[in-house]
Write an enzyme that holds these catalytic residues in place. Sequence first.
Site, mmCIF file in Angstrom:
data_model
loop_
_atom_site.group_PDB
_atom_site.id
_atom_site.type_symbol
_atom_site.label_atom_id
_atom_site.label_comp_id
_atom_site.label_asym_id
_atom_site.label_seq_id
_atom_site.Cartn_x
_atom_site.Cartn_y
_atom_site.Cartn_z
ATOM 1 N N SER A 1 48.006 21.671 60.875
ATOM 2 C CA SER A 1 48.317 21.242 59.503
ATOM 3 C C SER A 1 47.498 19.995 59.186
ATOM 4 O O SER A 1 47.404 19.076 59.999
ATOM 5 C CB SER A 1 49.816 20.988 59.353
ATOM 6 N N GLY B 1 47.738 17.972 56.289
ATOM 7 C CA GLY B 1 48.256 17.211 55.162
ATOM 8 C C GLY B 1 47.737 17.793 53.851
ATOM 9 O O GLY B 1 47.730 19.012 53.657
ATOM 10 N N ASP C 1 57.399 21.000 59.091
ATOM 11 C CA ASP C 1 58.501 21.843 59.579
ATOM 12 C C ASP C 1 58.711 23.034 58.646
ATOM 13 O O ASP C 1 58.894 24.171 59.099
ATOM 14 C CB ASP C 1 59.790 21.016 59.681
#
Length: 327
Positions: free
Chosen positions: A220, A222, A252
């Site tokens: 990931s 951001g 999550d």
Amino acid sequence: MILTLTLNPSLDRTIEIAALARGAVIRAAGARLDPGGKGVNVSRALLANGVAARAVVPFAGDEGAQLVRLLAAEGLDMVTVPVAGTTRSNVTLAEPDGTVTKINEPGPALSAAELDTIAETVLAAAHEADWVVASGSLPPEVPADVYARLCRRFAAAGLHVAVDTSGPALACVLAAGPALVKPNLDELAAVTGRPLARVGDVVEAAAGLRAAGARTVLASLGADGAVLVEDGGVWYGEAAVTEPRSSVGAGDAMLAGFLAAGGRGAPALAEALAWGAAAVRLPGSRMPGPADIDRAGVRTGLPDPARPLTVPHAPPVPEPVAPSSHG
Ligand SMILES: Nc1ncnc2c1ncn2[C@@H]1O[C@H](COP(=O)(O)OP(=O)(O)OP(=O)(O)O)[C@@H](O)[C@H]1O
Ligand SMILES: O=P(O)(O)OC[C@@]1(O)O[C@H](CO)[C@@H](O)[C@@H]1O
């Protein structure tokens, strides 16, 4: 069914402030309390979207009792394990432009006996599970190879294991062959020791984690989206967020969306991005439900290796080794 394990869950207090100023008395504009911890959030996101999920939650003291009450009020299917000490409280300072400053407590130490009880609890709760998601930092006194040992035990019981953690715990778990790891940019830069300035650097770093033993890497990035590297290929995707509220728990929600959509391929990456972006549009660590998730804003395709990351990441500088005083 997807089972989650959070060794170090939390009460997440989010305090909304106009601007962060060190050393000042800051009057808050608002505050909220969410149940927290990475695996707990994965379960909450799945529950909010009608996907069968169960959470194994160690809890301790008054804060732990409050965490369990908050989760019960959400209707989470959980198996709680009492442990010694006090469940941690993590604080987020949230500014109007979406900037968050997070202070995470270490949490209560877990003894070897408590860890063993937790592992047995997971195995007993996993009878209908396809995936076990082990997420979050390790509490004090827990050895860095705990996820590696748990991963081997769970995989031997026929479960697919996804791990979202950082530092030495992430470095150790790779050799245990987890089905999936979900590092963010900081974690990927730290575990590979590589600076990450472009999407191509992320793809290479993720391939490095696969070479070290992880089957699939969902990295990931951001605001820069995400990269998926798996047996079937390499994918990049992004989902624009015009008004970010809080990115806490976005990773999550993203992992939950990925597993809810089958845990492989570009369609699962697209779902992951939609859930992650939806979490960013919500306050605190609130998890998105169907009404929050906008699939129209998601783009996936082949990665452009030359594309620069908005915020390049470098591995942490190693601590200098003090000269020995023993000549
Ligand atoms: N500012 C943003 N704009 C758009 N999407 C975002 C933004 N921040 C996060 N996301 C989405 O959420 C996903 C997860 O974010 P991030 O990489 O920050 O996860 P993380 O560090 O694991 O978060 P956490 O640990 O708080 O759950 C990203 O891959 C992206 O899809
Ligand atoms: O200290 P860790 O375990 O790395 O992270 C804990 C945490 O920051 O992660 C969640 C968001 O992903 C929050 O609910 C929680 O406070």
